[in-house]
Structure formats: C-alpha cells, structure tokens
Design an enzyme around this catalytic site. Sequence first.
Site, PDB file in Angstrom:
ATOM      1  N   SER A 191       0.814  -1.223   0.000  1.00  0.00           N
ATOM      2  CA  SER A 191       0.000   0.000   0.000  1.00  0.00           C
ATOM      3  C   SER A 191       0.846   1.271   0.000  1.00  0.00           C
ATOM      4  O   SER A 191       1.571   1.530  -0.939  1.00  0.00           O
ATOM      5  CB  SER A 191      -0.950  -0.040   1.191  1.00  0.00           C
ATOM      6  OG  SER A 191      -1.784   1.092   1.182  1.00  0.00           O
ATOM      7  N   ASP A 203      -3.122   6.638  -3.207  1.00  0.00           N
ATOM      8  CA  ASP A 203      -1.964   6.028  -2.551  1.00  0.00           C
ATOM      9  C   ASP A 203      -1.359   4.966  -3.486  1.00  0.00           C
ATOM     10  O   ASP A 203      -1.866   4.756  -4.600  1.00  0.00           O
ATOM     11  CB  ASP A 203      -2.325   5.459  -1.163  1.00  0.00           C
ATOM     12  CG  ASP A 203      -3.074   4.149  -1.234  1.00  0.00           C
ATOM     13  OD1 ASP A 203      -3.776   3.916  -2.238  1.00  0.00           O
ATOM     14  OD2 ASP A 203      -2.980   3.344  -0.290  1.00  0.00           O
ATOM     15  N   ASP A 205      -1.310   1.754  -3.878  1.00  0.00           N
ATOM     16  CA  ASP A 205      -2.091   0.664  -4.476  1.00  0.00           C
ATOM     17  C   ASP A 205      -3.508   1.095  -4.835  1.00  0.00           C
ATOM     18  O   ASP A 205      -4.357   0.251  -5.149  1.00  0.00           O
ATOM     19  CB  ASP A 205      -2.100  -0.575  -3.567  1.00  0.00           C
ATOM     20  CG  ASP A 205      -2.844  -0.338  -2.269  1.00  0.00           C
ATOM     21  OD1 ASP A 205      -2.807   0.797  -1.763  1.00  0.00           O
ATOM     22  OD2 ASP A 205      -3.480  -1.273  -1.755  1.00  0.00           O
ATOM     23  N   ASP A 229      -6.209   2.351  -3.371  1.00  0.00           N
ATOM     24  CA  ASP A 229      -7.488   2.205  -2.666  1.00  0.00           C
ATOM     25  C   ASP A 229      -7.897   3.486  -1.947  1.00  0.00           C
ATOM     26  O   ASP A 229      -9.060   3.760  -1.781  1.00  0.00           O
ATOM     27  CB  ASP A 229      -7.489   0.986  -1.711  1.00  0.00           C
ATOM     28  CG  ASP A 229      -6.343   0.957  -0.727  1.00  0.00           C
ATOM     29  OD1 ASP A 229      -5.480   1.864  -0.768  1.00  0.00           O
ATOM     30  OD2 ASP A 229      -6.299   0.017   0.090  1.00  0.00           O
TER      31      ASP A 229
HETATM   32 MG    MG Z   1      -3.619   1.439   0.081  1.00  0.00          MG
END
Ligand code: MG
Length: 449
Positions: A96, A238, A240, A242
């Site tokens: 992440s 961010d 990744d 999400d």
């Molecule tokens: Mg994330």
Amino acid sequence: MGKLFGTNGVRGVFSEDFTLEFVHDLILSISTYFKEGTILVGYDGRNSSKIVSKLVCSTLNSAGMDCDLTGLVPTPCLEFATKTLGYNGGIMITASHNPPEYNGIKPVASDGVEISREDENVIEDIFFKKNWKETSSVFGSTRNDDRAIQTYLDGIKSQVDVSKIKSRKLKVVLDLGNGTQAVTAIKLCEQLGCETITINQEIDGTFSGRGPEPTPYNLEELSSTVVNNNADLGIAFDGDGDRSIFCDNTGVLLSGDKSALLLSNYLLKKNPNSKVVTCINSGNSIDEIVTQTNSTVMRTKVGSIEVSRKMLTENALIGFEENGGFMFGKHNQVRDGGMTLALFLELLVDSNKSISEELATLPPSFTTKDKISCKKEDVDRIISKLSDEFPNADTTDGIKIVFDKKNWIMVRPSGTEPIIRIYAESDSEKNLETLMTEYIQKIKSFVDR
Ligand code: MG
C-alpha cells in the site's frame, strides 16, 4: 502465538523480514486456508512485486491450486474482479502506502473483501504450527486473466450516471503518485468524458514523485496544477490505489474526513434510511449528516477490514476512514479510489456547484492527525502514562480521550509501521492547533525519558 497480519495484510521489508522463504511458507498457509478453487493474483508497482508474484503463483501451483495472474492492478481492481469473475479468492501483492523497501500480501475472500480477522487467525495458526498441506501430487497451473481492468471500470460506471457526467466534460487533475491507479484512473476519466491532466503518472517502485502516501501536506503540486489549469477537481491516490485525497477547485486539499462528509451528504440524500460505518478516529460531524436523512452511523476499531466486514453484516451503504479510504457498498465493501473518484464526479455534475461551494454547506469540522516515530516499548509507555492520567478514557484501540462531543484526542500505534499516530478533533482551527501542540509535546516527553 506470533502475529503476521497488521492492520492491513502481512507486510515487511523485502529480503529482510519479508524474504522469499517467508512468502513461500505464508502462501502454503494461505492455500491450505483457501482449500480449493482458482485464486486471482495481482500486484502493485513495487520493484520486488513481480518477483514475489512468480513465487506466489508457483507456490500455489505446487500445493495443487490453480491461479490466474492479472498483473499490475490497483488493490480495489483485484478485489472487485475476484468477486465479479467468480474466483474462490484473491491474493494482492502490495504494501500500500508503506515506503518502497516494503512489500506485503493481502488475501481477499470470494466476496471481494479482505478476509476477516478470524480468518487471519486461522492462517496464522497454520503458519506457526507449519500445518500446511504438503506438496500436492497433482500440480496446479497458472494462466493469465486480462479481464480485471475492464471488469473493474465497467463495475464503477454501472454505479453512476455516465451520460450526465460525460455531458459536463469536467476537467480533472490526477496525481497518480507513481502507483497503480495509473492503469485504471486515466482510462476511467477518459470513459467518463473528462479532460484529464496527470502528474506522477509513471509507475515507479521507488515512488520518486511525492511518495506512496498522499496526505494534505505533500500534495502542493496537485493543488497548484488544479489552480493553474482552472480544473474542477484534483485527486491523489496512494500506492495501491485504494485511498484517495481530494483537492477542491480553489486548490484547497481536503482531509479524508471532509471528503467523506461531502460524499456521505450527497449519497444519503439520494438513499435516505441508510447505514454508515466508520472508525472511532474519524470526526463527529458525520453524526449531524446522518440525522438529516434518517440514517445511522456505526463505529469500529481502526482498520479498513473492521469497516468492510461491518458493512457486510449491516448491509451498509457507506464506509469510510479518516485517511481517505472510502467504500461504496453498492459496488464493493472495500476502499476504492476509482469508485470514489466517479462518485465525486457525479456529485459535481448533480449539484451544479463547485466543490468549494459544496463544502461551505457542510457542518464545520476540524480534524487533524500527526505521527511520531517510536519503538514498541515507547508505545506501551505512552499509552500507560495517558491511561494513568485519564482513567476513564476509551481504550478499545490505543487510547481516546474525549473532552466533549467536539473535542477529543486519540493516540494509537500504527499497525503497519514503527510509529505512533495522534488524531484530534476540536471546535475551531485554533483550538485544534493548541490541543495537538499540547499532546505532541506531552507524548514526546514520554518517549525521550
Ligand atoms: Mg492502500
């Protein structure tokens, strides 16, 4: 028994604690937990992700499981595709927003949501007892599945009024943060008829632009690009993809709490009598917004998995975290930067006001957060010192000291990094600053001792 899972998946520094041997044993444990069926595997843009994905697939195959590799995608894309394409489970390789040297593994259930805390315990139990299924006599196979991205984009578009959004030809600035929304958000904006300006759009495992974690403090370029181009909206994702942080048409960056209030206000007016789930560290203004639409808000411990799983059992419309994680239950009960962007565009088109004018209609909300690097023993000392001083404080998750409805402070160790986070809400900007300064000094004095 030891802990593998943090707040969100298993994470570690690649080749230090997150070694290939560790990944191998972890994936054997996860495959034993999944038991059967085909697993969808995706990964983020970190330098080590591709190598880890090969190991994940070959380990699944050696344990007799089939897997389909979907390649580089945002986490919410992998999650939505796992559910929609009928996979038995998913594995996302990502850390992440953690610094570049990290990587991680996030198992996804067949419902498209991260597995529950109870299921994490099942995997940990298998791992520590080395109770995994031994190498199978019949190996599984790995195929490619290139349907995930379009499946994800179609899913998002099915939740909004595409022709209405297209007709407005909105101007949007995307700060992709060298992360994985670069493969989906640009296409989404195109398919929604937006004029798009991109920054940090090259996928880069070192996150050389502004780093993998968007905060209202490292997005000056997004802010100035929105203003200089007279754009309707700016958004930063961010690593990744999400989480999403928004910027209004005047260049003002919104906290995750603020953008969630705006979206909740919009969505609850369209869907009254609904449920909202959020964590105990987000602000209290959401309480006023739900009351206006005969809706309710429920609070969980900090962590998107707590919010997601609560949304499923309560059939909630909305879930959110103060860090820019927003979940729309009709699409999927997970944080989703792409879905959140589409909802923001629809809000803009429906309201005929600018984002800054929309914000002015909300109840005032003053929230902030900060972080201090510290060791495990410091964390314990900080929490116990504060508990001694405030014996009635809420210790469900770290410690939350509530002075009154509009004034509180919360201190909590991060579940993913060696830091302690401090969250606060107050009744004015000035009081918020005073409160934060006082508590940061207090906490630092506990660390230095
Ligand atoms: Mg994330």
